[in-house]
Design a protein around this motif. Sequence first.
Motif, PDB file in Angstrom:
ATOM      1  N   THR A  70       0.850  -1.190   0.000  1.00 19.12           N
ATOM      2  CA  THR A  70       0.000   0.000   0.000  1.00 19.12           C
ATOM      3  C   THR A  70       0.890   1.246   0.000  1.00 19.12           C
ATOM      4  OG1 THR A  70      -0.129  -0.070   2.412  1.00 19.12           O
ATOM      5  CG2 THR A  70      -1.895  -1.158   1.183  1.00 19.12           C
ATOM      6  N   PHE A 119      -0.726   3.825  -5.559  1.00 22.27           N
ATOM      7  CA  PHE A 119      -1.419   2.561  -5.336  1.00 22.27           C
ATOM      8  C   PHE A 119      -1.697   1.976  -6.711  1.00 22.27           C
ATOM      9  CE2 PHE A 119      -4.843   0.969  -2.080  1.00 22.27           C
ATOM     10  CZ  PHE A 119      -4.128  -0.203  -1.925  1.00 22.27           C
ATOM     11  N   SER A 174      -6.357   1.659   8.013  1.00 17.01           N
ATOM     12  CA  SER A 174      -6.502   1.277   6.611  1.00 17.01           C
ATOM     13  C   SER A 174      -7.835   1.698   5.997  1.00 17.01           C
ATOM     14  CB  SER A 174      -6.336  -0.240   6.458  1.00 17.01           C
ATOM     15  OG  SER A 174      -5.040  -0.643   6.841  1.00 17.01           O
ATOM     16  N   ILE A 212      -2.241  -6.673   4.152  1.00 19.57           N
ATOM     17  CA  ILE A 212      -1.672  -5.337   4.013  1.00 19.57           C
ATOM     18  C   ILE A 212      -1.139  -4.871   5.359  1.00 19.57           C
ATOM     19  CG2 ILE A 212      -3.216  -4.707   2.100  1.00 19.57           C
ATOM     20  CD1 ILE A 212      -4.820  -3.007   4.083  1.00 19.57           C
TER      21      ILE A 212
END
Length: 275
Positions: A14, A22, A44, A85
């Motif tokens: 990310t 991205f 996030s 992530i």
Amino acid sequence: MPPIQPGCLWVVATPIGHREDFSARAIATLREVAVIAAEDTRHSKPLLLHHNIATPLLALHEHNEREVVDAIVRRLQGGESVALISDAGTPLISDPGFRLVRAARAAGVRCAPVPGACAAIAALSVAGLPSDRFVFEGFLPPKSAARRTRLQELAAEPRTLIFYESSHRVAESLADMLAVFGDEREGVLARELTKMFETVIDQPLARLAERVASDPDQQRGECVILVAGRGEEADAKLVEGRRIFAILREELPPAKAAKLAAAISGAARKALYES
């Protein structure tokens, strides 16, 4: 992009700051997986919402990784696709995820990378230090004594050194690097990369440490410190300095002999005095 494969763990990078760093593939993957394992779901969510990603989230961080890994692996073995992530950058690089990837691979689950931003590599790319060979050290110990011990172990490393450091310890770490590596070793502070207050400062460690200590603005945000490896020129200076020091100390006190030998050879006085 073709449909993602079921039962696969996707390790997705990310942005480290700028939300538009991205990749289209990363966004598409995160939209299609069954669940996203995130280091901090609250952190996030804004990024995912910005890119219209509504996939369910579950928390996977350093405090619960051992407990949730088995459950995630079972989901993967059952055919679900899962993305991993971290708060920013590439997972596992000074972030959680190692246990999950290791357990997934041991269980025969496919693990696929979706590459992207990494603060260490981004900093190296603009530092102006040799980049053909480098060492990533992550975070140094928080206490000065342990930190200096680790730096001593790296003092003779010829490759470029890369460290992560927190904002409230960056000045102390630079002071310790100065003490161990010497005044003239090249250093770089890459701070807040891809963000509004991005700065990249390259100076000899003596000047860099002084500037950061005297400027509170340089003690804020996400920090990457890079230090040049010990090169052949530095080795030659040290060899010559030790030769001169050995001669002078026969007639002078060690401290004065080291000071004169350093002035003559260009080697660091501290390195000569402690040799």
